[in-house]
Scaffold this active site. Structure first.
Site: not given
Ligand code: NDP
Length: 458
Positions: A133, A156, A229, A263, A360
């Site tokens: 995002n 990654k 996070e 987020c 969320e």
């Molecule tokens: P996800 O949890 O779906 O994915 C995050 C990352 O984890 C991606 O790189 C994803 O890969 C990877 N991933 C997915 N499955 C696994 C696994 N089993 N093991 C290891 N890695 C894995 O979140 P989103 O990308 O959809 O991000 C949105 C979320 O992030 C929201 O909840 C948002 O609030 C939060 N967020 C929080 C922030 C903060 O500062 N607190 C800042 C920005 C976002 P892939 O995408 O390739 O599947």
């Protein structure tokens, strides 16, 4: 070789395919990065800083191209892509200014031939699983201080921001960071999973609670530093003495900027009953003015939903809110494709029986609830498993501080929202995560303190 297809969420078109990793290539990259880390630490800090300074210059030189790449794969409106890249520059400047002081060895005792010192050494090999995002922000918050403090990084990018992640790597290499010190790991969740299995010294994750919890379970027995996070359900309370129009304009932006996919998006709004109607009508008027459309257009405010599965989450929250008696004031539906589109959506007359006020949304949708006063507002703001940010709108500073002191959140806002500063720590309470980035603490977090007990022989 595996291939990862990259699609444009605004029109569904295939942008390109890139080589993706598999378990074997992830393992080989981890070995390379670990082997390279001591050499990187041996590079003087001034030269590591010079690399990041050149990286910054590369971002500036290519800003338009980088913004276009990010917009094409995430659907982020082009102006917001530029804003993110410009915002990154301030964060880099902060890290460059502060890193020296964080790495100075401290003498904490020196008496009678005995000296005690604290040295700040890098963690070693840091893995960063990042989100789509704000890929430049959430990635840069990790790999820039990690590299400056002498770590090697396996990065990654989310599969939905892969081209952006590859651009980061190219600019870092052009700036002089060795190719084995920062390595991208490309692919979906299964590649992230493979990363967890490597010998790493720290895992820094930004993403959803569900994935964060799975990662914590996997790494728990491994004694690896873990930082998560995660998401939020960030509330704001508008007091009776606030200006309803000014508050509505600020909070509509806080709720819908980046198509609500932040987020720290405002996700719940509580308004004192005496100004509720005025606030709601100003809010709806503001939202009706948001231009939805082609993310590459300069005047677009609401872009595409980056991940198609999120549309079903939004549909379900809308259906649940309607079924439980909420009033739909605007939006409430998907918009026609191709691509992933959702209308900016506002509900009034909501309550905490509704998913819209509990989980969320991560999209351009918001519920506005009427409250009778401060006590009810605080109780509702704290009625959540998350704790990322919270805000209060009122001209009365003392009252805002008294209210926000009672709210369980990592960041609190008075008369503002949806704001992140490099100078302040970014952290979540509860299911919003553990650990932090940004501020001087967000540099220290990539080091560990080593205790030296030194007795001179004489
Ligand atoms: P996800 O949890 O779906 O994915 C995050 C990352 O984890 C991606 O790189 C994803 O890969 C990877 N991933 C997915 N499955 C696994 C696994 N089993 N093991 C290891 N890695 C894995 O979140 P989103 O990308 O959809 O991000 C949105 C979320 O992030 C929201 O909840 C948002 O609030 C939060 N967020 C929080 C922030 C903060 O500062 N607190 C800042 C920005 C976002 P892939 O995408 O390739 O599947």
């Amino acid at each position: 070789m595996n291939q990862l297809a990259i699609h444009n969420p605004a029109n569904g078109n295939l942008i390109t395919q890139v080589h993706a990793d598999d378990a074997a290539s992830v393992a080989a990259k981890a070995v390379r990065a670990r082997a390279a880390q001591p050499g990187w630490l041996a590079v003087p800090l001034t030269e590591r800083k010079a690399c990041i300074t050149r990286f910054r210059a590369g971002v500036v030189a290519e800003l338009e191209v980088l913004a276009a790449i990010m917009t094409s794969e995430t659907g982020k409106p082009i102006k917001m892509s530029r804003n993110e890249l410009n915002g990154l520059l301030g964060r880099i400047d902060f890290f460059l200014k502060e890193v020296d002081a964080q790495l100075v060895t401290e003498t904490v005792f020196a008496e009678g031939g005995m000296t005690e010192q604290i040295q700040h050494i890098p963690l070693g090999l840091v893995a960063n699983i990042s989100a789509w995002n704000y890929p430049w922000f959430v990635g840069g918050n990790v790999y820039i201080p990690a590299l400056l403090t002498g770590n090697a990084v396996l990065y990654k990018p989310s599969e939905f921001a892969t081209l952006t992640g590859l651009a980061m790597a190219r600019l870092l290499y052009d700036a002089g960071v060795p190719q084995d010190v920062f390595i991208t790991v490309v692919g979906g969740g299964e590649v992230g999973q493979a990363l967890l299995e490597q010998k790493i010294d720290g895992l820094f994750f930004t993403g959803s609670y569900a994935t964060g919890a799975r990662i914590a379970q996997a790494l728990g027995p491994r004694m690896v530093k873990l930082q998560l996070e995660l998401g939020g359900k960030d509330p704001t309370y508008v007091c009776e003495n606030a200006d309803p129009k000014a508050a509505a304009e600020s909070l509509a932006d806080g709720a819908m900027y980046n198509t609500g996919q932040s987020c720290c998006s405002v996700e719940r709004i509580y308004v004192h009953e005496t100004i509720y109607d005025a606030f709601v009508s100003a809010f709806v008027e503001t939202v009706r003015g948001f231009k939805v459309g082609d993310p590459t257009s300069e005047d677009t405010y609401i872009g595409a939903i980056t991940r198609a599965p999120q549309l079903a989450v939004l549909d379900a929250q809308v259906a649940d809110a309607k079924a439980k008696g909420a009033t739909l004031l605007v939006g409430g539906t998907r918009l026609p494709g191709p691509g992933n589109w959702y209308a900016p959506t506002v509900f009034s007359n909501v309550n905490h029986s509704m998913e819209l006020m509990r989980e969320e949304s991560f999209g351009p949708i918001i519920g506005i609830q009427k409250v009778s006063g401060d006590a009810q507002a605080v109780q509702l703001m704290n009625d959540t498993r998350y704790g990322l940010t919270a805000g209060v709108f009122t001209p009365d500073e003392a009252r805002a501080k008294a209210l926000l002191s009672q709210v369980n959140a990592g960041s609190v806002y008075w008369n503002c929202c949806d704001r992140v500063s490099p100078r302040l720590p970014w952290s979540g309470h509860g299911d919003s995560g553990v650990g932090l980035t940004l501020s001087t603490y967000g540099i220290q977090t990539f080091t560990r303190p080593k205790a030296w007990h030194l007795r001179s022989a004489s």
